[in-house]
Design a protein around this motif. Structure first.
Motif, mmCIF file in Angstrom:
data_model
loop_
_atom_site.group_PDB
_atom_site.id
_atom_site.type_symbol
_atom_site.label_atom_id
_atom_site.label_comp_id
_atom_site.label_asym_id
_atom_site.label_seq_id
_atom_site.Cartn_x
_atom_site.Cartn_y
_atom_site.Cartn_z
ATOM 1 N N UNK A 229 44.516 41.045 46.574
ATOM 2 C CA UNK A 229 45.138 40.758 45.281
ATOM 3 C C UNK A 229 44.307 41.283 44.122
ATOM 4 N N UNK A 230 42.994 41.147 44.217
ATOM 5 C CA UNK A 230 42.113 41.668 43.171
ATOM 6 C C UNK A 230 42.172 43.185 43.112
ATOM 7 N N UNK A 231 42.205 43.806 44.271
ATOM 8 C CA UNK A 231 42.286 45.270 44.303
ATOM 9 C C UNK A 231 43.599 45.768 43.713
ATOM 10 N N UNK A 232 44.675 45.108 44.040
ATOM 11 C CA UNK A 232 45.981 45.497 43.501
ATOM 12 C C UNK A 232 46.009 45.311 41.983
ATOM 13 N N UNK A 233 45.471 44.209 41.505
ATOM 14 C CA UNK A 233 45.430 43.951 40.067
ATOM 15 C C UNK A 233 44.565 44.986 39.357
ATOM 16 N N UNK A 234 43.430 45.328 39.948
ATOM 17 C CA UNK A 234 42.544 46.327 39.347
ATOM 18 C C UNK A 234 43.212 47.705 39.347
ATOM 19 N N UNK B 60 45.883 47.839 36.608
ATOM 20 C CA UNK B 60 45.333 47.874 35.259
ATOM 21 C C UNK B 60 44.692 49.218 34.927
ATOM 22 N N UNK B 61 44.402 50.033 35.921
ATOM 23 C CA UNK B 61 43.737 51.321 35.692
ATOM 24 C C UNK B 61 44.740 52.320 35.122
ATOM 25 N N UNK B 62 44.460 52.865 33.957
ATOM 26 C CA UNK B 62 45.375 53.787 33.273
ATOM 27 C C UNK B 62 44.885 55.230 33.295
#
Length: 57
Positions: free
Chosen positions: A5-10, A13-15
Motif C-alpha cells: 500500500x505504501x509503495x502504491x501510494x508513493x 504521488x510521483x509526478x
C-alpha cells in the motif's frame, strides 16, 4: 500488505514521469498530423510528377 500500500501510494504521488508521457502524446499527435498530410498530398504530387514525366516522354 501495508508495504504494498505504501509503495502504491508513493508511486501514485510521483509526478516525474507525467511530463514525459505528455510530451510523448504531443509527439504522437504531431506524427499523425504529418502522416495524414503526406498521405493527402502524396497522391497529388505523384500525379503531378507523372504528368511531368509524360510531357517529356
Amino acid at each position: 500488505m501495508v508495504e504494498i500500500g505504501k509503495r502504491i501510494a508513493r508511486f501514485a504521488a510521483d509526478k516525474r514521469g507525467a511530463t514525459a508521457i505528455e510530451y510523448s502524446i504531443i509527439a504522437a499527435g504531431i506524427a499523425c498530423a504529418i502522416a495524414a498530410t503526406l498521405t493527402l498530398t502524396g497522391t497529388s504530387l505523384l500525379n503531378l510528377w507523372t504528368s511531368v514525366q509524360n510531357a517529356f516522354g
